[in-house]
Design a protein around this motif. Structure first.
Motif, PDB file in Angstrom:
ATOM      1  N   THR A 147      33.955  38.749  37.502  1.00 17.54           N
ATOM      2  CA  THR A 147      33.362  39.706  36.835  1.00 17.54           C
ATOM      3  C   THR A 147      33.941  40.979  36.569  1.00 17.54           C
ATOM      4  OG1 THR A 147      31.914  40.778  38.369  1.00 17.54           O
ATOM      5  CG2 THR A 147      31.348  38.648  37.399  1.00 17.54           C
ATOM      6  N   GLU A 148      33.693  41.548  35.574  1.00 15.39           N
ATOM      7  CA  GLU A 148      34.317  43.166  35.190  1.00 15.39           C
ATOM      8  C   GLU A 148      34.084  44.021  36.386  1.00 15.39           C
ATOM      9  OE1 GLU A 148      32.089  43.705  31.597  1.00 15.39           O
ATOM     10  OE2 GLU A 148      30.028  43.402  32.540  1.00 15.39           O
ATOM     11  N   ARG A 149      32.798  43.522  37.070  1.00 21.60           N
ATOM     12  CA  ARG A 149      32.548  44.592  38.330  1.00 21.60           C
ATOM     13  C   ARG A 149      33.352  44.280  39.391  1.00 21.60           C
ATOM     14  NH1 ARG A 149      26.552  43.762  40.738  1.00 21.60           N
ATOM     15  NH2 ARG A 149      26.211  44.420  38.678  1.00 21.60           N
ATOM     16  N   ASP A 150      33.937  43.276  39.630  1.00 21.19           N
ATOM     17  CA  ASP A 150      34.906  42.823  40.687  1.00 21.19           C
ATOM     18  C   ASP A 150      36.527  43.470  40.277  1.00 21.19           C
ATOM     19  OD1 ASP A 150      33.195  40.915  41.860  1.00 21.19           O
ATOM     20  OD2 ASP A 150      33.811  39.249  40.560  1.00 21.19           O
ATOM     21  N   ILE A 151      36.735  43.549  39.048  1.00 22.52           N
ATOM     22  CA  ILE A 151      38.029  44.233  38.610  1.00 22.52           C
ATOM     23  C   ILE A 151      37.623  45.747  38.749  1.00 22.52           C
ATOM     24  CG2 ILE A 151      39.450  44.713  36.742  1.00 22.52           C
ATOM     25  CD1 ILE A 151      38.752  41.989  35.634  1.00 22.52           C
ATOM     26  N   LEU A 152      36.443  46.306  38.171  1.00 24.02           N
ATOM     27  CA  LEU A 152      36.243  47.713  38.305  1.00 24.02           C
ATOM     28  C   LEU A 152      36.438  48.193  40.040  1.00 24.02           C
ATOM     29  CD1 LEU A 152      35.352  50.501  36.860  1.00 24.02           C
ATOM     30  CD2 LEU A 152      32.886  49.615  37.523  1.00 24.02           C
ATOM     31  N   ASN A 153      35.850  47.439  40.708  1.00 21.49           N
ATOM     32  CA  ASN A 153      35.666  47.543  42.440  1.00 21.49           C
ATOM     33  C   ASN A 153      37.151  47.639  42.849  1.00 21.49           C
ATOM     34  OD1 ASN A 153      32.945  48.076  42.488  1.00 21.49           O
ATOM     35  ND2 ASN A 153      32.644  46.094  43.127  1.00 21.49           N
ATOM     36  N   GLY A 194      38.866  51.015  41.184  1.00 24.06           N
ATOM     37  CA  GLY A 194      38.386  51.880  41.977  1.00 24.06           C
ATOM     38  C   GLY A 194      38.634  52.156  43.336  1.00 24.06           C
ATOM     39  N   ALA A 195      39.000  50.968  44.132  1.00 25.97           N
ATOM     40  CA  ALA A 195      39.710  51.069  45.431  1.00 25.97           C
ATOM     41  C   ALA A 195      41.017  51.732  45.542  1.00 25.97           C
ATOM     42  CB  ALA A 195      39.340  50.054  46.187  1.00 25.97           C
ATOM     43  N   GLY A 196      41.581  51.751  44.290  1.00 35.10           N
ATOM     44  CA  GLY A 196      43.304  51.921  44.290  1.00 35.10           C
ATOM     45  C   GLY A 196      44.104  50.812  44.122  1.00 35.10           C
TER      46      GLY A 196
END
Length: 127
Positions: A49-55, A58-60
């Protein structure tokens, strides 16, 4: 109203070796927030999901090097086309997610999102 009335029948599928950038480009081009990850080695279905990519970003982590397989949810809750939208929504609330892969038996037939459900419910709420 049923999941089959709301679901998208054209589902973005990717492989586990796609990079997160490739997945994001495909999701953006299709204007969807998730992709089904098909692993031909295990015959398994997962969801990215888009959330997985964002996380990950976001974690660098580098989206050009991170593979979908490392970020795919494989413990997936599946919906059936004959579920009611209320059942699908309740499942999403319980699980804390916004997308359900829809299977008819063992066959991938669609994807339903919170947005799909709202689109179906909104006309009834406006009336």
């Amino acid at each position: 109203m049923l999941v089959s009335d709301a679901m998208s029948t054209i589902v973005l599928t990717i492989g586990p070796d796609h990079t997160l950038r490739q997945a994001a480009r495909l999701m953006s081009a299709r204007k969807v927030g998730s992709a089904v990850v098909l692993d031909p080695d295990t015959y398994g279905l997962g969801i990215l999901t888009e959330r997985d990519i964002l996380n990950s970003v976001g974690a660098g982590q580098d989206p050009d090097h991170e593979r979908a397989a490392a970020h795919t949810t494989t413990d997936v809750v599946f919906a059936a086309p004959e579920w009611t939208l209320e059942e699908a929504a309740a499942s999403m609330v319980r699980g804390g997610f916004r997308h359900l892969i829809v299977l008819d038996g063992h066959e991938l037939v669609g994807m339903v999102s919170v947005r799909d459900i709202i689109r179906c419910w909104a006309p009834a709420l406006a009336a």
